[in-house]
Design an enzyme around this catalytic site. Structure first.
Site, mmCIF file in Angstrom:
data_model
loop_
_atom_site.group_PDB
_atom_site.id
_atom_site.type_symbol
_atom_site.label_atom_id
_atom_site.label_comp_id
_atom_site.label_asym_id
_atom_site.label_seq_id
_atom_site.Cartn_x
_atom_site.Cartn_y
_atom_site.Cartn_z
ATOM 1 C CE LYS A 1 31.793 -25.030 -18.208
ATOM 2 N NZ LYS A 1 31.488 -25.514 -16.848
ATOM 3 C CB SER B 1 36.974 -18.778 -12.569
ATOM 4 O OG SER B 1 36.045 -18.734 -12.251
ATOM 5 N N GLY C 1 33.077 -21.943 -12.469
ATOM 6 C CA GLY C 1 31.849 -20.749 -12.453
ATOM 7 C C GLY C 1 31.584 -20.066 -11.380
ATOM 8 C CG ASN D 1 32.634 -26.544 -21.768
ATOM 9 O OD1 ASN D 1 31.929 -27.013 -22.781
ATOM 10 N ND2 ASN D 1 32.972 -27.604 -21.053
ATOM 11 C CD GLU E 1 38.634 -26.679 -16.815
ATOM 12 O OE1 GLU E 1 37.773 -26.106 -16.783
ATOM 13 O OE2 GLU E 1 37.048 -27.607 -16.613
ATOM 14 C CG HIS F 1 33.907 -30.733 -17.410
ATOM 15 N ND1 HIS F 1 33.138 -29.575 -16.458
ATOM 16 C CD2 HIS F 1 34.835 -28.947 -18.440
ATOM 17 C CE1 HIS F 1 33.092 -28.644 -16.233
ATOM 18 N NE2 HIS F 1 33.893 -28.257 -17.085
ATOM 19 C CD GLU G 1 30.132 -27.986 -15.147
ATOM 20 O OE1 GLU G 1 29.553 -28.241 -16.742
ATOM 21 O OE2 GLU G 1 30.607 -27.064 -14.651
HETATM 22 P P1 PGA Z 1 34.366 -21.051 -15.760
HETATM 23 O O1 PGA Z 1 33.989 -22.984 -16.242
HETATM 24 O O2 PGA Z 1 35.251 -20.644 -17.255
HETATM 25 O O3 PGA Z 1 32.891 -20.643 -16.249
HETATM 26 O O4 PGA Z 1 34.738 -21.309 -14.413
HETATM 27 C C1 PGA Z 1 35.613 -23.940 -17.133
HETATM 28 C C2 PGA Z 1 35.050 -24.987 -17.419
HETATM 29 O O5 PGA Z 1 33.576 -25.763 -16.791
HETATM 30 O O6 PGA Z 1 35.388 -25.838 -18.144
#
Ligand code: PGA
Length: 255
Positions: free
Chosen positions: A13, A214, A176, A11, A170, A101, A103
């Site tokens: 983003k 992560s 992140g 992803n 997640e 997601h 976000e």
């Molecule tokens: P990350 O993000 O691997 O940077 O923690 C995962 C995601 O947002 O799907």
């Protein structure tokens, strides 16, 4: 032996969305990807601006590399400034879309009902949602993990019988942040998710459940060894192609 399909999903983003960055990104791919494997799928989800370019580039490298979208509008067409419809992404030959997601839930206030509308619209068009669920740190500390996940799954999958979807657990506090969930948390939660799926009419053993939060090449080997983990949804570590491909190879070696 695990028989569910494994996934390695990137992803991006709001990153790597220019033509030059994208073509640079895919350069190492042809050396790494095994040509004839059906038990693992690699899906890269770039920004919409380069989605056509990504489909063109990857179809020349290897047909097993699929392109996903990061979002979709649940309506067919109309006055939705800035939005992208399912017909539009179908025209781009996209077969996977990330939904739910954290976000989009937190920044764009998407709720479970809206996510359900997206999941339904996608599945009725034969596009697989990569449906993300997960609890916040606050929900975890208040012991609301099962309640949160049950709500996300029950509402998010309401009126859906097609099990073509991919689930991604997640935990919001792991995205992140560099804080990966522990093996114990992931094992317990993936099992919990399979039980909830059984309760709401799906076969929990048949649906691939990915872990996200992560993930990187240093922790991927331990995480993919967990019985109920069927791959990863990767943000930060997917932005470096070689790093992402190392994770792909770790998943492949685990099969
Ligand atoms: P990350 O993000 O691997 O940077 O923690 C995962 C995601 O947002 O799907």
């Amino acid at each position: 032996m695990k028989s569910r399909i494994k996934y390695c999903i990137a992803n991006f983003k709001m990153n790597l969305g220019t033509k030059s960055k994208l073509s640079e990104y895919f350069k190492p791919f042809d050396k790494y990807i095994d040509t004839d494997t059906d038990s693992i799928k690699i899906i890269v989800s770039p920004p919409f601006t380069v989605i056509n370019q990504a489909v063109d580039l990857t179809s020349k490298i290897n047909k097993n590399i699929k392109i996903g979208a990061q979002n979709i509008n649940e309506n067919v067409s109309g006055a939705y400034t800035g939005e992208i419809s399912i017909d539009m992404i179908k025209d781009c030959r996209i077969n996977y879309v990330i939904t739910g997601h954290s976000e989009r839930r937190s920044i764009y206030k998407e709720n479970n009902k809206q996510i359900n509308a997206k999941n339904r619209a996608l599945l009725s068009n034969n596009i697989a949602p990569i449906f993300c669920i997960g609890e916040t740190l606050e929900q975890r500390s208040k012991n609301l993990i099962e309640k949160t996940l049950r709500e996300q799954l029950t509402i998010g999958l309401n009126n859906i019988s097609n099990s073509k979807l991919i689930l991604a657990y997640e935990p919001v506090w792991a995205i992140g942040t560099g804080k990966t969930a522990t093996a114990e948390i992931i094992t317990d939660t993936h099992l919990m998710i399979r039980n909830i799926l059984n309760d709401i009419g799906f076969d929990g053993q048949k649906i691939s459940i990915l872990y996200g939060g992560s993930v990187n090449r240093n922790n991927a080997k331990d995480l993919i060894a967990l019985a109920d983990v069927d791959g990863f949804l990767i943000g930060g570590a997917s932005l470096d192609a070689k790093h992402f491909l190392d994770i792909y190879n770790i998943i492949e070696e685990s099969i």
